[in-house]
Motif scaffolding. Structure first.
Motif, PDB file in Angstrom:
ATOM      1  N   ASP A 244     -19.209 -33.114 -25.465  1.00 19.45           N
ATOM      2  CA  ASP A 244     -19.283 -34.315 -24.624  1.00 19.45           C
ATOM      3  C   ASP A 244     -17.849 -34.771 -24.328  1.00 19.45           C
ATOM      4  O   ASP A 244     -17.070 -34.993 -25.250  1.00 19.45           O
ATOM      5  CB  ASP A 244     -20.057 -35.389 -25.415  1.00 19.45           C
ATOM      6  CG  ASP A 244     -20.037 -36.764 -24.739  1.00 19.45           C
ATOM      7  OD1 ASP A 244     -19.451 -36.905 -23.639  1.00 19.45           O
ATOM      8  OD2 ASP A 244     -20.605 -37.711 -25.339  1.00 19.45           O
TER       9      ASP A 244
ATOM     10  N   SER B 279     -17.457 -35.338 -28.219  1.00 15.18           N
ATOM     11  CA  SER B 279     -17.690 -34.455 -29.351  1.00 15.18           C
ATOM     12  C   SER B 279     -17.415 -33.028 -28.905  1.00 15.18           C
ATOM     13  O   SER B 279     -17.482 -32.720 -27.723  1.00 15.18           O
ATOM     14  CB  SER B 279     -19.128 -34.596 -29.865  1.00 15.18           C
ATOM     15  OG  SER B 279     -20.037 -34.442 -28.791  1.00 15.18           O
TER      16      SER B 279
ATOM     17  N   SER C 105     -17.877 -41.010 -25.870  1.00 20.90           N
ATOM     18  CA  SER C 105     -18.620 -40.574 -27.055  1.00 20.90           C
ATOM     19  C   SER C 105     -18.292 -39.111 -27.363  1.00 20.90           C
ATOM     20  O   SER C 105     -19.141 -38.357 -27.825  1.00 20.90           O
ATOM     21  CB  SER C 105     -20.118 -40.754 -26.808  1.00 20.90           C
ATOM     22  OG  SER C 105     -20.474 -40.266 -25.510  1.00 20.90           O
TER      23      SER C 105
END
Ligand code: HEM
Ligand code: SF4
Lengths: 168, 574
Positions: free
Chosen positions: B507, B513, B511
């Motif tokens: 991501d 990741s 957020s």
């Protein structure tokens, strides 16, 4: 070795001392960093000397000696290793007023960078000087009329020029 | 067209929605062209060795690729005028093969220019206030920004003035042009991150503090490549007047202490990782405190000067929703699909943001022909104040379209093969050039993107699947952002065979990741099957309103792994 100053190849008035050579009484000479402390100790206040340092030197290691030094030469182990540019800035920030020299295989195109960071002179090996003659260094110096950053010498700053224009 | 076209210079961008060069900018860029022309000449004469020439050609965006040179042109903060887009089209025709490739860093690449032509190309770009400066090399690269800048409803401030301010500051920076490695900065000013700032060397997020003052949250040490990292906060709130000083402090710490012994460990992310963010923050703060900040005293004035260029265009005052749009959608289902998928909310009532997908089914992601570029330029002039954007998803944005005009615009795009209604969907794939062009590639990536895209050619199925980021790189350098793809695909070479490693859960937004590896590599032919199985499993498991990544986060990686293992046992050999 060839020495460039103000876009010209000039005679080097300085002599690099080999580590086993005794400190001379007169003349302009450059010692290595490990000998600096000793040189500061034994040389009289009128002696004219400088030091050559690796580009990883902490500026704090030179602070005490700064007022005594007339020249600091920063070694560039490779032309693309830009650490010497930051070190030059830091030494100028520490108010070093003497000659600041870049020593290594710098290419002509880096001349404006060196000047912008506070260097005065560039010392290059002869084979490089043969390929990149005075003409190339001079034209590199004049390649840009101004720069976006606030440098030390040479080119004017675009920011300053804009401000002046806005005020007038 | 000659290299230098004075007519083009006189034709202004109308109206002004982006930065315009003044005499100093123009002089700087043309001096740069002259310098590069000289460098090419000296390279050919032998005054410069290839090793010496290399960093300078790279700092002008010129790479040596697999088959030819590649020239990477900067599109600072992704903003283009119609005039500039036309010039890109003309250059592609005159000096290349009639197309260009829009990249993930708001650049345009020409894949086939000749070395001797590049000074002319740069001169031609300079005519329209463009350049290729610092699109490559170990310097501060083209500064990128949110492609919805200035028009997104969730925006605190347009990030482009900041990006332009940084473009100027970083251009030919005397101290920071020979860094340990390349250095990428991205800026966002919105509540949602569309600029992937957490995977840049420095990410800037424009924020407002309790007293309403604007400042920057500064994130350092993010990056993809062979060791991906999410950036960490080094400054929580840096006031605008301190921004340059703070960035200089970071760059100086990096320039002095970044590793130079191993180019794979030379990025600032490794420095941050090895020293820890606390030590880095302390070093940056110490450097910042020691700086003479009077040098930066007038930065705010300069910022204001730049910001004035990004004034909003003269919008009409319109009702929030358009009756004609509603009627048009009812009439044409194909248009309705486009309007639902590729059209986004605009901060001004009655306007919309249109994403033009450069991902036709089975096409090369990010490629546009000269004719298509001209259509886009025309469309922007007819329907959007002559302004265009390039997104890091390799698409083109028309940022100010009246809702009433959407139908006519769609027809125009459709006629040019530019109306694929897949923005954000499974076939809106980010892909690097891979083995088709790149000398570092270990596998193909474009053909993989094409195969996946064809597998999902049923557009209604794509819409049912919903938002899904598929990202493909042709080697571990990760130019295709596979680490931050909800489905990431990495092409490797195993015993002379291409082998694709699949990751899930990446991501690129706030957020952020990094994706996790699904299992052993698969063959090129198997990739579309694997993607299809994963998608089917998601469809079976998802709850109301969940995107692929949400379901993956909720039920966990292991369950997705299991599916594939079971498929494998069934004899599907995955
Ligand atoms: C000849 C073509 C290319 C070459 C040789 C190349 C080379 C590289 C290398 C070596 C890295 C890893 C750097 C590192 O981690 O230190 C990298 C990263 C990257 N490249 Fe490329 N690249 C090429 C084309 C592209 C294209 C076409 C794009 C955009 C579509 C792109 C965008 C990126 C991005 C976004 C990264 C991210 C990784 C990061 O910065 O951490 N590159 N590239
Ligand atoms: S990821 Fe690898 S193959 Fe793809 S463009 Fe980057 S270096 Fe080339």
């Amino acid at each position: 070795m060839a020495l460039i100053s103000d876009g010209r190849f000039i005679e080097d008035a300085w002599r690099r001392l080999a580590d086993e050579e005794a400190l001379p009484k007169t003349g302009k000479f450059i010692v290595s960093l490990p000998r600096l402390e000793h040189a500061v100790e034994v040389l009289g206040p009128t002696a004219t000397f400088g030091v050559i340092v690796p580009n990883t030197t902490e500026p704090s290691a030179l602070i005490a000696a700064l007022p005594r030094l007339d020249l600091i030469s920063i070694a560039f182990p490779a032309f693309a290793d830009g650490r010497g540019f930051s070190l030059a800035r830091l030494l100028r920030r520490a108010e070093f007023k003497g000659e600041l020299r870049a020593s290594g295989r710098l290419v002509a195109d880096q001349y404006p960078h060196a000047i912008g960071c506070g260097f005065d002179t560039i010392e290059i090996p002869d084979d490089l000087a043969d390929r990149q003659d005075e003409e190339q260094w001079r034209s590199a110096l004049n390649a840009y009329s101004m720069s976006y950053q606030r440098g030390y010498a040479g080119r004017g700053s675009i920011l300053e020029a804009r401000r002046k224009a806005a005020r007038s | 067209m000659t290299a230098h076209d004075p007519e083009a210079m006189r034709r202004p961008n109308a109206p002004m929605t982006t930065y315009r060069y003044d005499e100093y900018d123009a002089a700087f860029v043309s001096e740069r062209v002259a310098e590069f022309r000289e460098q090419v000449r000296r390279r050919l004469s032998g005054a410069l060795t290839e090793e010496e020439f290399r960093p300078f050609r790279l700092m002008n965006g010129l790479y040596l690729q697999l088959h030819a040179y590649m020239l990477r042109v900067a599109i600072p903060y992704g903003t283009l005028t119609a005039r500039q887009m036309r010039r890109l089209a003309d250059i592609a025709e005159k000096w290349d093969k009639g197309y260009g490739h829009f990249t993930t860093r708001q650049n345009l690449q020409y894949n086939w220019p000749k070395l001797v032509d590049t000074p002319d190309i740069l001169e031609s770009l300079a005519d329209v206030e463009m350049h290729a400066i610092q699109t490559s090399g170990n310097c501060i690269r083209n500064v990128t920004a949110d492609h919805f800048a200035g028009v997104a409803p969730d925006e605190i401030e347009d990030p482009r003035p900041t990006a332009e301010f940084l473009r100027q500051w970083s251009s030919l920076h005397s101290e920071f042009s020979f860094l340990p490695r390349k250095f990428k900065i991205a800026v966002t000013g919105a509540a949602h991150d569309r600029a992937a700032i957490l995977v840049h060397d420095i990410g800037l997020r424009i924020v407002k503090n309790d007293t309403g003052e604007i400042g920057y949250q500064v994130v350092v040490g993010g990056g993809l490549g062979r060791s991906p990292f999410i950036g960490k906060v080094v400054g929580d709130f840096v006031p605008r007047e301190d921004l340059l000083a703070f960035l200089e402090a970071i760059l100086r710490v990096y320039n002095r202490f970044g590793r130079r012994d191993n180019k794979y460990k030379a990025r600032v992310k490794i420095l941050v990782h090895e020293k820890g963010i606390d030590e880095i923050r302390a070093a940056v703060e110490a450097e910042f405190a020691a700086m003479d900040r009077s040098a930066f005293a007038h930065d705010s004035e300069e910022f204001e000067r730049i910001a004035a260029f990004f004034a909003p265009p003269p919008y009409d005052s319109l009702p929030a929703t358009s009756a004609s749009l509603r009627a048009a959608k009812l009439e044409s289902p194909a248009f309705a699909n486009f309007a639902d998928v590729n059209v986004g909310a605009h901060k001004m009532p009655g306007y919309a943001i249109v994403t033009v997908s450069l991902k036709p089914i089975g096409g090369v992601p990010g490629d546009a022909t000269s004719d298509q570029m001209r259509v886009l330029a025309d469309a922007s002039e007819r329907f959007g104040f002559g302004e265009l954007r390039v997104s890091h998803e390799q698409n083109i944005i028309l940022p100010h379209v009246k809702q009433d005009d959407l139908l006519t615009l769609w027809r125009m795009l459709d006629a040019a093969g530019l109306a694929t209604a897949n923005a954000g969907l499974v076939s809106d794939i980010i892909s690097c050039p891979g083995l088709d062009y790149c000398s570092l590639a270990t596998a193909r990536s474009i053909p993989i993107a094409q195969a996946i895209s064809k597998r999902f050619s049923d557009m209604s199925r794509q819409r049912r699947i919903g938002k899904l980021g598929v990202k493909i790189s042709g080697c571990i350098n990760a130019c295709g952002h596979h680490h931050v793809g909800a489905i990431g695909i990495l092409g490797l070479e195993k015993k002379g065979q291409e082998s694709y490693q699949i990751t899930l859960g990446g991501d690129p937004t706030f957020s952020a990741s990094i994706g996790e590896i699904l299992g052993p590599g698969v063959t090129a032919e198997q990739v579309p099957d694997v993607v299809e199985h994963l998608v089917d499993y998601y469809l079976a498991e998802r709850e109301e309103g969940e995107a692929f990544i949400d379901t993956w986060r909720r039920i966990g990686h292991a369950r997705f792994k299991d599916v594939l293992r079971r498929e494998g046992e069934d004899g599907a050999d995955i």
